[in-house]
Enzyme design. Structure first.
Site, short mmCIF file in Angstrom:
data_model
loop_
_atom_site.label_atom_id
_atom_site.label_comp_id
_atom_site.label_asym_id
_atom_site.label_seq_id
_atom_site.Cartn_x
_atom_site.Cartn_y
_atom_site.Cartn_z
N ARG A 20 0.82 -1.22 0.00
CA ARG A 20 0.00 0.00 0.00
C ARG A 20 0.85 1.26 0.00
NH1 ARG A 20 -3.68 -0.39 4.93
NH2 ARG A 20 -1.78 -1.32 5.75
N ASN A 38 -6.16 -2.72 2.01
CA ASN A 38 -6.18 -4.17 2.15
C ASN A 38 -7.62 -4.62 2.27
OD1 ASN A 38 -3.39 -4.42 2.20
ND2 ASN A 38 -3.26 -4.48 4.42
#
Length: 94
Positions: A20, A38
Site C-alpha cells: 500500500r 487491504n
C-alpha cells in the site's frame, strides 16, 4: 487533458509487504490520484485516476508491486472518473 479511472484487485502475497505505501509513493510520483486498501480476503484493492499514460504506469506497477510482494493476479476494470485529488492509503476496518 483526459482523465481515466481504473479499479484493481491484486492477489498474491500482497499484504504485510509494504504494497500500500509503495503504491502511494508510485502514484504520487506519476501524478495519479486515488486510494489503496487491504481487503479481508488477503487481496489489495486500489483506484487509480489520472492521465491515461500515468494510470497505465500504475497498472503495470501493480502487476509486480514492491520487491517484497509476489503478485499472482491483477483484475482491473474501468470506471467513471470522480475528480479525485491526492492519493491515500485507506485504513483497514473489517
Amino acid at each position: 487533458m483526459p482523465v481515466i479511472r481504473n479499479r484493481v484487485i491484486v492477489s498474491g502475497s500482497v499484504q504485510g509487504v509494504f504494497f500500500r505505501d509503495s503504491c502511494r509513493q508510485v502514484a504520487e510520483r506519476h501524478g495519479v490520484a486515488g486510494w489503496v486498501r487491504n481487503l479481508p480476503d488477503g487481496t489489495v484493492e486500489a483506484v487509480f485516476e489520472g492521465p491515461p499514460a500515468a494510470v497505465a504506469d500504475l497498472l503495470r506497477w501493480a502487476h509486480h508491486g514492491p520487491e517484497t510482494a509476489v503478485v499472482d493476479r491483477v483484475r482491473q476494470h474501468e470506471e467513471t472518473p470522480e475528480g479525485l485529488t491526492g492519493f491515500v492509503v485507506r485504513s483497514t476496518r473489517w
